[in-house]
Motif scaffolding. Sequence first.
Motif, PDB file in Angstrom:
ATOM      1  N   HIS A 191       0.842  -1.205   0.000  1.00 18.87           N
ATOM      2  CA  HIS A 191       0.000   0.000   0.000  1.00 18.87           C
ATOM      3  C   HIS A 191       0.874   1.249   0.000  1.00 18.87           C
ATOM      4  O   HIS A 191       1.786   1.379   0.804  1.00 18.87           O
ATOM      5  CB  HIS A 191      -0.908   0.000   1.227  1.00 18.87           C
ATOM      6  N   ASP A 200      -5.302   5.622   3.494  1.00 20.10           N
ATOM      7  CA  ASP A 200      -6.724   5.319   3.304  1.00 20.10           C
ATOM      8  C   ASP A 200      -7.517   5.901   4.458  1.00 20.10           C
ATOM      9  O   ASP A 200      -7.284   5.558   5.624  1.00 20.10           O
ATOM     10  CB  ASP A 200      -6.951   3.809   3.248  1.00 20.10           C
ATOM     11  N   HIS A 244      -8.311   7.504  -0.872  1.00 17.07           N
ATOM     12  CA  HIS A 244      -6.906   7.105  -0.928  1.00 17.07           C
ATOM     13  C   HIS A 244      -6.125   8.363  -1.316  1.00 17.07           C
ATOM     14  O   HIS A 244      -6.273   8.881  -2.420  1.00 17.07           O
ATOM     15  CB  HIS A 244      -6.706   5.990  -1.949  1.00 17.07           C
TER      16      HIS A 244
END
Length: 445
Positions: free
Chosen positions: A116, A120, A217
């Motif tokens: 990632h 988020d 995001h």
Amino acid sequence: MKLLVYIIGMFSSCLLLSLQGLCQESHNDNLPAAEQSRIFAKAAQYYHRLGELKKRYPPTDANRTAAGHVLFSWPLKVNSNYDDIPNYYSIVNYWDLTSGSAETDWQCGSRTYNGHNGTDIALWPFWWRMKDNDNVFAAAAAPGVVIDVVQGFGDENCELSSFPTNIVSLLHSDSSISHYLHLKANSALVNENDIVSEGQPLAVIGSSGRSTYPHLHFQVEDKNNNSIEPFKNPVSPDCNTLNSDTWWKNQKPYWEPQVNRIATHSGRPSLWGPDDTDADYFCRNNENARLKNNFSAGDSLYAYIYFHDMQSNDDYDLEIIAPNGSVRYSNSRTNSGAAFSFGYYFEPFKIPANAETGTWQLRVTYRAKLYKHYFTVSCVANYNLSTESGSYGRIASDYIQSTTIVAGSNDVRLQAGNYIDLKPGFHAQAGTTFKARIRECNYTD
């Protein structure tokens, strides 16, 4: 997505859900590399606008100048219908700062998932309802030039498939780029080549792209297209090797324990599916808020407290207070489990058969802060306020008239179906919070 969700009820046992099974490296919600390269190349078309940007929004902040790069404000903003709800988000994933199978965030913890490369930020609670109502916007984290707007893709996604995402990208005065992903379809409030101010709404938070639920995001690259993790710990532990300092004006703490919302419901709400192994676990068909603010004597009421970042051994106190000030129900609870990103506790309550009519209060105290929610029993037609003091709320089906003085740091909320009349003698002093709304008795944000 990797989420830590915690659920407890009055008669339930603790249930900790670690939804790592939904997180696969090949299905993360990052901006695809090809899209990132496309936008970085496209930025060159807009470098000529940076002079105008700096002139319009000069980087006067001393810390920003010393850092040699922009500093960001929070990249979300609520609309006016949601601004008296205590909170609206939870950070569920930070950057994964390792290249292998291990997962390490900037604080050397594991609030991330493999591969990632962004932050988020989930809407919470009732993320589908919040998306439908346009409650939360992605907002420009710093002044910038809009260099890319994509907004035509579906925003009802609830599985990690390779759907294209709606996105807005900004070029900042230091030539860094910020990206805002998973936006609601056709909700963009800006156009390519616009110059935007810090905090300006860009688009509604949605669930387009590789997304399991509505969230933002937020992803950043510097002027050389190097990845940036805006969060940086100035002291140990610090596992952010991407940049030497924070990119936030006011960096939020790693854990930020808060109440997001307290609410009354007609029954137990549904926020997700019954089995976290289902592909549609977070899909909209599994969400049913059952919010209710107007009850009758004898009704069942469910009081819910929605938290984010609640810590182990944290406790809260809850009271339900009748219009005459008497406490009709109270309880205290302690989180005996682990810390969680978002979750809730609930308390069932039976409205007494002889319940007083008028405006009731649901009060929650958490970490020395008091939260209030007002609801009614047999909503009265009107209020004529003249002697009230302190903080209070009133809900009427027809009208409210007031000649009161709102003093000190008090918080007063008035809601009526037809009109609110602030008559001679009414006065709200500096330092108070006063809000008046024309809404029917059972209105819920």
